[in-house]
Design a protein around this motif. Sequence first.
Motif, mmCIF file in Angstrom:
data_model
loop_
_atom_site.group_PDB
_atom_site.id
_atom_site.type_symbol
_atom_site.label_atom_id
_atom_site.label_comp_id
_atom_site.label_asym_id
_atom_site.label_seq_id
_atom_site.Cartn_x
_atom_site.Cartn_y
_atom_site.Cartn_z
ATOM 1 N N ALA A 25 -89.904 30.841 -8.270
ATOM 2 C CA ALA A 25 -90.883 31.586 -9.058
ATOM 3 C C ALA A 25 -92.233 30.882 -9.036
ATOM 4 N N TRP A 26 -93.286 31.688 -9.102
ATOM 5 C CA TRP A 26 -94.626 31.166 -9.312
ATOM 6 C C TRP A 26 -94.799 30.939 -10.804
ATOM 7 N N ILE A 27 -95.316 29.774 -11.176
ATOM 8 C CA ILE A 27 -95.455 29.406 -12.582
ATOM 9 C C ILE A 27 -96.900 29.005 -12.863
ATOM 10 N N ASP A 28 -97.477 29.606 -13.888
ATOM 11 C CA ASP A 28 -98.827 29.303 -14.344
ATOM 12 C C ASP A 28 -98.822 27.906 -14.973
ATOM 13 N N THR A 29 -99.543 26.976 -14.362
ATOM 14 C CA THR A 29 -99.516 25.589 -14.827
ATOM 15 C C THR A 29 -100.385 25.347 -16.048
ATOM 16 N N THR A 30 -101.228 26.312 -16.395
ATOM 17 C CA THR A 30 -102.088 26.126 -17.568
ATOM 18 C C THR A 30 -101.351 26.432 -18.869
ATOM 19 N N LEU A 31 -100.096 26.889 -18.779
ATOM 20 C CA LEU A 31 -99.315 27.204 -19.979
ATOM 21 C C LEU A 31 -98.662 25.973 -20.599
ATOM 22 N N GLY A 32 -98.641 24.863 -19.860
ATOM 23 C CA GLY A 32 -98.100 23.616 -20.384
ATOM 24 C C GLY A 32 -96.715 23.288 -19.863
ATOM 25 N N GLU A 33 -96.322 22.039 -20.117
ATOM 26 C CA GLU A 33 -95.054 21.515 -19.601
ATOM 27 C C GLU A 33 -93.837 22.282 -20.101
ATOM 28 N N LYS A 34 -93.809 22.599 -21.377
ATOM 29 C CA LYS A 34 -92.641 23.291 -21.928
ATOM 30 C C LYS A 34 -92.431 24.635 -21.240
ATOM 31 N N ALA A 35 -93.507 25.382 -21.033
ATOM 32 C CA ALA A 35 -93.406 26.676 -20.355
ATOM 33 C C ALA A 35 -92.910 26.508 -18.921
ATOM 34 N N ILE A 36 -93.361 25.463 -18.255
ATOM 35 C CA ILE A 36 -92.895 25.202 -16.889
ATOM 36 C C ILE A 36 -91.396 24.927 -16.900
ATOM 37 N N TRP A 37 -90.941 24.049 -17.800
ATOM 38 C CA TRP A 37 -89.511 23.735 -17.872
ATOM 39 C C TRP A 37 -88.678 24.969 -18.219
ATOM 40 N N ASP A 38 -89.179 25.789 -19.129
ATOM 41 C CA ASP A 38 -88.462 27.014 -19.488
ATOM 42 C C ASP A 38 -88.296 27.921 -18.273
ATOM 43 N N GLN A 39 -89.345 28.049 -17.481
ATOM 44 C CA GLN A 39 -89.275 28.914 -16.307
ATOM 45 C C GLN A 39 -88.415 28.304 -15.197
ATOM 46 N N ILE A 40 -88.434 26.990 -15.058
ATOM 47 C CA ILE A 40 -87.546 26.340 -14.083
ATOM 48 C C ILE A 40 -86.094 26.580 -14.465
ATOM 49 N N ASN A 41 -85.783 26.416 -15.731
ATOM 50 C CA ASN A 41 -84.406 26.651 -16.187
ATOM 51 C C ASN A 41 -83.979 28.086 -15.908
ATOM 52 N N GLU A 42 -84.895 29.035 -16.047
ATOM 53 C CA GLU A 42 -84.588 30.436 -15.744
ATOM 54 C C GLU A 42 -84.336 30.618 -14.244
ATOM 55 N N VAL A 43 -85.143 29.980 -13.406
ATOM 56 C CA VAL A 43 -84.947 30.046 -11.956
ATOM 57 C C VAL A 43 -83.563 29.504 -11.591
ATOM 58 N N LEU A 44 -83.206 28.360 -12.153
ATOM 59 C CA LEU A 44 -81.910 27.755 -11.833
ATOM 60 C C LEU A 44 -80.753 28.607 -12.367
ATOM 61 N N LYS A 45 -80.944 29.168 -13.542
ATOM 62 C CA LYS A 45 -79.888 29.997 -14.150
ATOM 63 C C LYS A 45 -79.640 31.270 -13.335
ATOM 64 N N THR A 46 -80.691 31.820 -12.734
ATOM 65 C CA THR A 46 -80.559 33.060 -11.975
ATOM 66 C C THR A 46 -80.377 32.825 -10.476
ATOM 67 N N SER A 47 -80.129 31.597 -10.084
ATOM 68 C CA SER A 47 -79.947 31.258 -8.677
ATOM 69 C C SER A 47 -78.737 31.980 -8.088
ATOM 70 N N PRO A 48 -78.822 32.359 -6.820
ATOM 71 C CA PRO A 48 -77.653 32.945 -6.161
ATOM 72 C C PRO A 48 -76.549 31.916 -5.917
ATOM 73 N N MET A 49 -76.868 30.642 -6.106
ATOM 74 C CA MET A 49 -75.879 29.572 -5.932
ATOM 75 C C MET A 49 -75.402 29.122 -7.312
ATOM 76 N N PRO A 50 -74.083 29.055 -7.498
ATOM 77 C CA PRO A 50 -73.570 28.637 -8.810
ATOM 78 C C PRO A 50 -73.916 27.177 -9.115
ATOM 79 N N ASP A 51 -74.127 26.891 -10.374
ATOM 80 C CA ASP A 51 -74.378 25.532 -10.861
ATOM 81 C C ASP A 51 -75.597 24.864 -10.224
#
Length: 122
Positions: A25-51
Amino acid sequence: MTKNGDIRIYIACLAAYNNGYLHGAWIDTTLGEKAIWDQINEVLKTSPMPDAEEWAIHDYEGFEGAHLSEYESFETVCNLADFIAEHGRLGALVHCHFGDDLEQAVAAFDDYAGCFSSRADF
């Protein structure tokens, strides 16, 4: 100057990438670290690869020529994004001039008093 939302990173799920899938995912870096981590966790959670657990910065835009590594800290990414948002291309050039040292680049702008044609004008 650069608008918020235009300074972003592309986070890729490495488990998916290593198995031939483009997932990230493309992530807006001006939203801050917490927003970046939240979006990374979403990317990993929705990955086609388990775990899926690992990620990397595979692309970025809006940094006006400043460079980021694959595993740059999000503190650095966010601070640099804020600096570029404020100073634009000139900020990126000053950042590069000081060997990618953001502290020195910020200090250079703090110390800059402008351009004058004479001492009297100053």
